[in-house]
Design an enzyme around this catalytic site. Sequence first.
Site, PDB file in Angstrom:
ATOM      1  N   CYS A 117       0.871  -1.174   0.000  1.00 42.70           N
ATOM      2  CA  CYS A 117       0.000   0.000   0.000  1.00 42.70           C
ATOM      3  C   CYS A 117       0.901   1.214   0.000  1.00 42.70           C
ATOM      4  O   CYS A 117       2.084   1.113   0.316  1.00 42.70           O
ATOM      5  CB  CYS A 117      -0.903   0.011   1.236  1.00 42.70           C
ATOM      6  SG  CYS A 117      -2.241   1.226   1.098  1.00 42.70           S
ATOM      7  N   CYS A 119      -0.050   4.245   1.598  1.00 45.95           N
ATOM      8  CA  CYS A 119      -0.432   5.278   2.568  1.00 45.95           C
ATOM      9  C   CYS A 119       0.655   5.604   3.580  1.00 45.95           C
ATOM     10  O   CYS A 119       0.712   6.717   4.093  1.00 45.95           O
ATOM     11  CB  CYS A 119      -1.736   4.926   3.269  1.00 45.95           C
ATOM     12  SG  CYS A 119      -1.716   3.387   4.181  1.00 45.95           S
ATOM     13  N   CYS A 127      -3.898   6.179  -0.035  1.00 52.60           N
ATOM     14  CA  CYS A 127      -3.374   4.871  -0.445  1.00 52.60           C
ATOM     15  C   CYS A 127      -2.995   4.806  -1.923  1.00 52.60           C
ATOM     16  O   CYS A 127      -2.914   3.727  -2.513  1.00 52.60           O
ATOM     17  CB  CYS A 127      -4.397   3.783  -0.113  1.00 52.60           C
ATOM     18  SG  CYS A 127      -4.791   3.728   1.647  1.00 52.60           S
ATOM     19  N   LYS A 199     -12.305  -4.741   2.233  1.00 52.69           N
ATOM     20  CA  LYS A 199     -11.755  -3.904   3.297  1.00 52.69           C
ATOM     21  C   LYS A 199     -12.661  -2.700   3.459  1.00 52.69           C
ATOM     22  O   LYS A 199     -12.911  -1.956   2.507  1.00 52.69           O
ATOM     23  CB  LYS A 199     -10.337  -3.465   2.939  1.00 52.69           C
ATOM     24  CG  LYS A 199      -9.729  -2.505   3.945  1.00 52.69           C
ATOM     25  CD  LYS A 199      -8.276  -2.242   3.647  1.00 52.69           C
ATOM     26  CE  LYS A 199      -7.699  -1.207   4.584  1.00 52.69           C
ATOM     27  NZ  LYS A 199      -6.292  -0.922   4.292  1.00 52.69           N
ATOM     28  N   ARG A 209      -3.139   3.556  12.508  1.00 53.06           N
ATOM     29  CA  ARG A 209      -2.693   4.758  11.795  1.00 53.06           C
ATOM     30  C   ARG A 209      -1.702   5.548  12.636  1.00 53.06           C
ATOM     31  O   ARG A 209      -0.816   6.206  12.092  1.00 53.06           O
ATOM     32  CB  ARG A 209      -3.901   5.588  11.359  1.00 53.06           C
ATOM     33  CG  ARG A 209      -4.680   4.848  10.274  1.00 53.06           C
ATOM     34  CD  ARG A 209      -5.879   5.609   9.766  1.00 53.06           C
ATOM     35  NE  ARG A 209      -6.638   4.797   8.819  1.00 53.06           N
ATOM     36  CZ  ARG A 209      -7.806   5.152   8.284  1.00 53.06           C
ATOM     37  NH1 ARG A 209      -8.341   6.309   8.609  1.00 53.06           N
ATOM     38  NH2 ARG A 209      -8.418   4.349   7.444  1.00 53.06           N
ATOM     39  N   ARG A 221     -11.038   7.800   3.601  1.00 52.05           N
ATOM     40  CA  ARG A 221     -10.815   6.789   2.566  1.00 52.05           C
ATOM     41  C   ARG A 221     -12.125   6.253   1.982  1.00 52.05           C
ATOM     42  O   ARG A 221     -12.168   5.157   1.447  1.00 52.05           O
ATOM     43  CB  ARG A 221     -10.017   5.630   3.156  1.00 52.05           C
ATOM     44  CG  ARG A 221      -8.703   6.028   3.821  1.00 52.05           C
ATOM     45  CD  ARG A 221      -7.751   4.854   3.816  1.00 52.05           C
ATOM     46  NE  ARG A 221      -6.728   4.886   4.830  1.00 52.05           N
ATOM     47  CZ  ARG A 221      -5.619   5.632   4.789  1.00 52.05           C
ATOM     48  NH1 ARG A 221      -5.420   6.460   3.780  1.00 52.05           N
ATOM     49  NH2 ARG A 221      -4.736   5.557   5.751  1.00 52.05           N
ATOM     50  N   LYS A 252     -11.675  -7.449   6.268  1.00 54.94           N
ATOM     51  CA  LYS A 252     -11.085  -6.566   7.274  1.00 54.94           C
ATOM     52  C   LYS A 252     -12.019  -5.393   7.537  1.00 54.94           C
ATOM     53  O   LYS A 252     -12.499  -4.807   6.572  1.00 54.94           O
ATOM     54  CB  LYS A 252      -9.740  -6.066   6.735  1.00 54.94           C
ATOM     55  CG  LYS A 252      -9.038  -5.077   7.620  1.00 54.94           C
ATOM     56  CD  LYS A 252      -7.799  -4.600   6.935  1.00 54.94           C
ATOM     57  CE  LYS A 252      -7.195  -3.522   7.811  1.00 54.94           C
ATOM     58  NZ  LYS A 252      -6.140  -2.829   7.155  1.00 54.94           N
ATOM     59  N   SER A 278      -6.357  -3.265  14.592  1.00 54.26           N
ATOM     60  CA  SER A 278      -5.775  -2.581  15.745  1.00 54.26           C
ATOM     61  C   SER A 278      -6.823  -2.138  16.758  1.00 54.26           C
ATOM     62  O   SER A 278      -6.608  -2.250  17.965  1.00 54.26           O
ATOM     63  CB  SER A 278      -4.963  -1.380  15.269  1.00 54.26           C
ATOM     64  OG  SER A 278      -5.767  -0.498  14.507  1.00 54.26           O
ATOM     65  N   TYR A 317      -2.884  -8.871  16.213  1.00 57.41           N
ATOM     66  CA  TYR A 317      -1.870  -8.388  17.158  1.00 57.41           C
ATOM     67  C   TYR A 317      -1.817  -9.272  18.393  1.00 57.41           C
ATOM     68  O   TYR A 317      -0.908  -9.141  19.207  1.00 57.41           O
ATOM     69  CB  TYR A 317      -2.166  -6.920  17.518  1.00 57.41           C
ATOM     70  CG  TYR A 317      -2.244  -6.073  16.264  1.00 57.41           C
ATOM     71  CD1 TYR A 317      -1.087  -5.625  15.637  1.00 57.41           C
ATOM     72  CD2 TYR A 317      -3.466  -5.797  15.656  1.00 57.41           C
ATOM     73  CE1 TYR A 317      -1.142  -4.916  14.453  1.00 57.41           C
ATOM     74  CE2 TYR A 317      -3.540  -5.081  14.471  1.00 57.41           C
ATOM     75  CZ  TYR A 317      -2.372  -4.650  13.873  1.00 57.41           C
ATOM     76  OH  TYR A 317      -2.436  -3.968  12.688  1.00 57.41           O
TER      77      TYR A 317
END
Length: 326
Positions: A117, A119, A127, A199, A209, A221, A252, A278, A317
Amino acid sequence: MTHRDRPRRLRRDGVRSLVSETDLEATDLVAPVFVDATTDERVPIESMPGHERVPVADAVDRVEEVLATGVEAVMLFGIPESKDSEGSRAWAEDGVVQRATRAITAETGATVITDVCLCEYTDHGHCGVLEPDARDDPTLTVDNDATLDLLARTAVSHAEAGADVVAPSSMTDGMVGAIRDGLDEAGFTDVAIMSYAAKYESAFYGPFRDAADGAPAFGNRRHYQMDPANGREALREVRLDTEQGADVLMVKPGLPYLDVVSAVRREFDHPVAAYNVSGEYAMLHAAAEKGWLDLDAVARESLLSLKRAGADLIVTYFAEDVARGL
Ligand code: PBG
């Protein structure tokens, strides 16, 4: 109670594991790793407790830590030393992800998946490259077709560095086909594409971010990521990616979109990935910090739920923490 059918019979210890429908294994998990070209030391990511940005020199050590838990795959995100309007450090041979990938594949047995990507690499944080008047006109953002070639170059540079799988996350229409063509022309027919096929434009990406320094400098976005209101459209997005040669289909975020994970599982034969993002991680940590939730238990239940919905693999994560407990 006279009814003869008692589901409880199968919940007794010794029986319940025999009839368990879903298993969670360390080899189903992918651990995100942030490699940062702007630092010589590991920098903790405040909104993602336990995660850090690591310098390229520490990438191998960081991946060894992941491997020690039984998790075999990492997803690399890069924070470049500099940004520009096109995001040119994304495809640089000596870019942060390229250097880290070379070191990790040379020195460890980890499976390396790279985020493709722009971004994190563009000075405007979108992006892809911008349409000419995007900064002044809220109806404009990324120039879709002008971005395709840059994504393909980025993916090829990751493959040249040794990536096993590339994961395009920009939701650019046609990105999977452009990347497949680029990889094949460069001789990387064995490098797989795990597409972020569905997504969403989600508020759950906030902590990421911060971590990857990839927030858009203006606007949002919504022109390229999906509207959270849409479920059927996800199947259309996924179908387009399969037609272009995607090998793995990702949904996602994860938990707020279990219906989408489940629908993609039903409609397609490809492996399905879910990204436990996240914000999903941060909110459980925040509640656990207050003593309101048992972190290990909710982390595990989250991942189990994603598998039950139909995910074959999960980017999370929690990968290391959950794997350690298995
Ligand atoms: C890059 C990218 C993002 C995430 C993964 N790849 C950020 C975004 O789209 O804004 C989010 C991951 C997370 O929140 O854990 N496009």
